[in-house]
Design a protein around this motif. Structure first.
Motif, PDB file in Angstrom:
ATOM      1  N   TYR A  22       0.855  -1.190   0.000  1.00  0.00           N
ATOM      2  CA  TYR A  22       0.000   0.000   0.000  1.00  0.00           C
ATOM      3  C   TYR A  22       0.893   1.243   0.000  1.00  0.00           C
ATOM      4  O   TYR A  22       1.564   1.540   0.992  1.00  0.00           O
ATOM      5  CB  TYR A  22      -0.893  -0.011   1.239  1.00  0.00           C
ATOM      6  N   VAL A  23       0.933   1.941  -1.120  1.00  0.00           N
ATOM      7  CA  VAL A  23       1.815   3.094  -1.292  1.00  0.00           C
ATOM      8  C   VAL A  23       1.040   4.238  -1.932  1.00  0.00           C
ATOM      9  O   VAL A  23       0.429   4.062  -2.994  1.00  0.00           O
ATOM     10  CB  VAL A  23       3.046   2.735  -2.160  1.00  0.00           C
ATOM     11  N   ASP A  24       1.053   5.382  -1.267  1.00  0.00           N
ATOM     12  CA  ASP A  24       0.406   6.597  -1.776  1.00  0.00           C
ATOM     13  C   ASP A  24      -1.069   6.361  -2.098  1.00  0.00           C
ATOM     14  O   ASP A  24      -1.581   6.844  -3.113  1.00  0.00           O
ATOM     15  CB  ASP A  24       1.149   7.105  -3.020  1.00  0.00           C
ATOM     16  N   ALA A  61       7.655   5.161  -1.882  1.00  0.00           N
ATOM     17  CA  ALA A  61       6.829   5.300  -0.680  1.00  0.00           C
ATOM     18  C   ALA A  61       7.310   6.455   0.186  1.00  0.00           C
ATOM     19  O   ALA A  61       6.502   7.215   0.744  1.00  0.00           O
ATOM     20  CB  ALA A  61       6.850   3.996   0.113  1.00  0.00           C
ATOM     21  N   ALA A  65       5.202   9.812   1.177  1.00  0.00           N
ATOM     22  CA  ALA A  65       5.013  10.269   2.556  1.00  0.00           C
ATOM     23  C   ALA A  65       5.481  11.705   2.720  1.00  0.00           C
ATOM     24  O   ALA A  65       4.838  12.512   3.416  1.00  0.00           O
ATOM     25  CB  ALA A  65       5.769   9.351   3.511  1.00  0.00           C
ATOM     26  N   VAL A 186       6.162   5.407   6.657  1.00  0.00           N
ATOM     27  CA  VAL A 186       6.400   4.243   5.804  1.00  0.00           C
ATOM     28  C   VAL A 186       6.684   3.079   6.744  1.00  0.00           C
ATOM     29  O   VAL A 186       7.632   3.126   7.527  1.00  0.00           O
ATOM     30  CB  VAL A 186       7.581   4.451   4.844  1.00  0.00           C
ATOM     31  N   ASP A 205      -7.204   3.250   5.091  1.00  0.00           N
ATOM     32  CA  ASP A 205      -7.727   3.839   3.862  1.00  0.00           C
ATOM     33  C   ASP A 205      -9.222   4.066   3.985  1.00  0.00           C
ATOM     34  O   ASP A 205      -9.747   5.135   3.641  1.00  0.00           O
ATOM     35  CB  ASP A 205      -7.407   2.903   2.701  1.00  0.00           C
ATOM     36  N   GLY A 212      -0.691   8.627   1.042  1.00  0.00           N
ATOM     37  CA  GLY A 212       0.678   9.008   1.360  1.00  0.00           C
ATOM     38  C   GLY A 212       0.981   9.158   2.830  1.00  0.00           C
ATOM     39  O   GLY A 212       2.151   9.183   3.220  1.00  0.00           O
ATOM     40  N   ASN A 215       1.894   4.333   4.670  1.00  0.00           N
ATOM     41  CA  ASN A 215       2.308   3.466   3.578  1.00  0.00           C
ATOM     42  C   ASN A 215       2.900   2.177   4.139  1.00  0.00           C
ATOM     43  O   ASN A 215       3.561   2.194   5.185  1.00  0.00           O
ATOM     44  CB  ASN A 215       3.372   4.157   2.714  1.00  0.00           C
TER      45      ASN A 215
END
Length: 492
Positions: A22-24, A61, A65, A186, A205, A212, A215
C-alpha cells in the motif's frame, strides 16, 4: 464514537485480498513481480503472498510520505484525531477477522490475537486524544521588548520497522503518536507476518487516512531497511526487534542524523519472594513466560525464587506448565500455539541441552512437540544458574529456568547482571520490600505483583541495550515531535 456516514465497514480482510503493498493510497505489486510467500507456522500451509519490494519501491513510498506531510501536519489536531478514531473504530469492528488473520500468519492462540487487536485499537484511540494535548510553553521573558515561546511540531517522515511477534499492535503503537503529531509514515512489517500490516492499511484507507500518510512496503529487510535508513527525507526511525539489528539500524541512521527510537531485546527476571502470594506468583510466571510461546521481549526469561517458598512454588509451577494446552492457535482452548517457524523451535533444543549439561534438572518438556515442527513443548528447568545460555541470552521461546535466591540484595544484583534492561517482575506482599526492589532494579519497566505491564497509558521502553525512547503515554507522543523555540523581538 459513531462512525461517520461515509465510512463503510464492509472490508475484505482475507489473506487472498491482501496481496499488494500500500503506497500513496494505491495497492501495488513489486516492480519485479516477485512475491514473498506467507505461511501458517502451525500447519506449514501457504496462506498468501505479498510483493517482494526493494529500494526503488521504498523510495517511491518515502517520496509519497514526504509529499503528503505538508497537508497532514497543517490539519488541526482535532481533524487528525477524528481520522484516528475512525481507524480505531474500524479495527474494533473487525476484531474477529483481524484476530483470525493474525493467528494464521503468526501462530499465537486466538484469545491472544483478540487481545492484541484490542490493544491495536486502544493505541490509536489514546493518541487520537493525546495529539490534541501537544502543548507548548510561553517562557517569562528576559527583556520587555521580546516574547519567548516554545512550540512542538511534527518530526516529518517516519520509517517504522516492526516485528513478527506482535504484528498489529506494534504498528499502531508507533502509527498512533506519529500520525497524531502530524507525521507521515512508511511501515516495513516483518516478511513473516505482513498480512496484519496490510489489513491495518486497508482499514486506514477506509477510515479516511489520506493517500501518502500511511504506507506499507513489503519484502525482505536488507534493501528496504537500507533505503529507509539512508534517505534524507526520513527524519525518524522507529524499530522494534533484536538488539543486534537495532544497533545496525542506529549506525545506518547516523549518516543523516535521524531521530531514533529502538525497542530492543530483554532478559526479564521474575522474582518470587518468600512472602509472595503463591497462586498469584505461579499464575503470573506462567502467563508472562508462555504467552505467545515465550516469543515476547517482555516475556519472563529467568525465574528467581526465594528459599522459603521455592519447593512449593516449583511444585505448583511445574504442574501448571504440564497442564498447558498446546496446539494450533485457531483451535478453541489452546493456551500455547506454535513458534514462528520450525527453525525457531529447533533452536530451543540447544538451550535445553546446554542447561542440562551444566547441571540443570529437566522438570517437564524439553523437546519438540507432537503438533508439528514449529512447536516446542513448554519446558521447565530446575536448579539453573546464571551462566546457562537460557539465563544469559534472550530465550524467545517456551523455556523457563528456575533458580534459588537467599536475600534481596543478592537477587537484585543477579537480576541486574545483564546487558539488557527492558522489564523485570517481582512478587511480594511487603510493600517496603517492594519499593526497595523496584527502585534497585535497572530496568525501564518493573511489574510488581503484576505480569502485564504493557498499556497505551504508560511509557513502554528499556534502558541499557534494551533500547532508546518510550512508546505509549504522553511520552510516546514526544518521540514524534520537535521542540521549536520562537523569539519575537520588537515588542517594546
Amino acid at each position: 464514537m459513531t462512525l461517520a456516514a461515509d465510512v463503510r465497514t464492509d472490508v475484505d480482510l482475507t489473506a487472498a485480498a491482501l496481496d499488494r503493498a500500500y503506497v500513496d493510497g494505491r495497492w501495488t505489486a513489486a516492480d519485479s513481480g516477485e512475491v514473498v510467500e506467507v505461511v501458517d507456522p502451525a500447519t506449514g500451509r501457504r496462506i498468501g503472498s505479498v510483493p517482494k519490494m526493494g529500494a526503488d519501491e521504498t523510495r517511491v513510498a518515502i517520496e509519497a510520505a514526504h509529499a503528503a506531510w505538508n497537508d497532514w501536519r497543517a490539519r488541526t489536531a482535532g481533524e487528525r484525531s477524528t481520522v484516528l478514531r475512525r481507524w480505531a473504530d474500524l479495527i474494533a469492528d473487525h476484531e474477529e477477522e483481524l484476530a483470525a488473520l493474525l493467528t494464521a500468519e503468526q501462530g499465537k492462540p486466538l484469545a491472544e490475537s483478540r487481545a492484541e487487536i484490542g490493544a491495536s485499537a486502544a493505541f490509536l484511540t489514546w493518541f487520537a486524544e493525546e495529539g490534541r494535548r501537544a502543548y507548548g510553553q510561553t517562557i517569562p521573558t528576559d527583556r520587555a521588548d521580546r516574547r519567548l515561546q516554545v512550540i512542538r511540531q511534527s518530526v516529518g517522515v517516519v520509517a517504522a520497522i516492526t516485528p513478527w511477534n506482535f504484528p498489529s499492535s506494534m504498528i499502531t503503537r508507533k502509527a498512533g503518536p506519529a500520525l497524531a503529531a502530524g507525521c507521515t509514515m512508511v511501515v516495513k512489517p516483518s516478511e513473516e507476518t505482513p498480512l496484519s500490516a496490510l489489513a491495518l492499511a486497508r482499514l486506514a484507507d477506509r477510515a479516511g487516512v489520506p493517500a501518502g500518510v500511511f504506507n506499507v512496503v513489503t519484502g525482505t529487510a536488507r534493501e528496504i531497511g537500507g533505503e529507509l535508513t539512508s534517505s534524507a527525507l526520513v527524519r525518524k526511525l522507529t524499530f522494534t526487534g533484536s538488539t543486534r539489528v537495532g544497533k545496525l539500524l542506529g549506525e545506518q541512521s547516523a549518516g543523516t542524523v535521524k531521530r531514533v527510537s529502538l525497542e530492543l531485546g530483554g532478559n526479564a527476571p521474575f522474582i518470587v519472594c518468600d512472602d509472595a502470594e503463591l497462586d498469584a506468583a505461579v499464575e503470573g510466571a506462567v502467563r508472562s513466560k508462555f504467552r505467545n510461546a515465550g516469543q515476547a521481549c517482555v516475556a519472563t526469561n529467568r525465574i528467581y525464587v526465594q528459599d522459603g517458598i521455592y519447593d512449593r512454588f516449583v511444585a505448583a509451577f511445574v504442574a501448571r506448565v504440564r497442564a498447558l494446552a498446546v496446539g494450533n492457535g485457531a483451535v478453541a482452548g489452546v493456551e500455547v500455539g506454535s513458534m514462528i517457524n520450525p527453525v525457531a523451535a529447533q533452536s530451543m533444543s540447544s538451550l535445553v541441552d546446554d542447561a542440562v549439561e551444566r547441571g540443570a534438572t529437566l522438570a517437564c518438556g524439553g523437546g519438540a512437540h507432537e503438533h508439528g515442527p514449529a512447536f516446542f513443548a513448554p519446558t521447565v528447568l530446575l536448579d539453573a544458574d546464571d551462566a546457562m545460555r537460557c539465563c544469559s541470552d534472550e530465550t524467545f521461546g517456551p523455556i523457563a529456568p528456575v533458580m534459588r535466591f537467599h536475600d534481596d540484595d543478592e537477587v537484585v544484583r543477579r537480576a541486574n547482571a545483564t546487558a539488557y534492561g527492558l522489564v523485570a517482575y517481582c512478587y511480594t506482599t511487603d510493600y517496603r520490600r517492594l519499593t526497595r526492589i523496584a527502585e534497585g532494579l535497572e530496568f525501564g519497566m518493573v511489574g510488581m505483583n503484576d505480569f502485564s505491564v504493557s498499556t497505551e497509558v504508560a511509557p513502554f521502553g528499556g534502558v541499557k541495550e534494551s533500547g532508546i525512547g518510550r512508546e505509549g503515554s504522553h511520552w510516546g507522543l514526544d518521540e514524534y515531535t520537535e521542540i521549536k523555540y520562537v523569539c519575537t523581538g520588537g515588542m517594546g
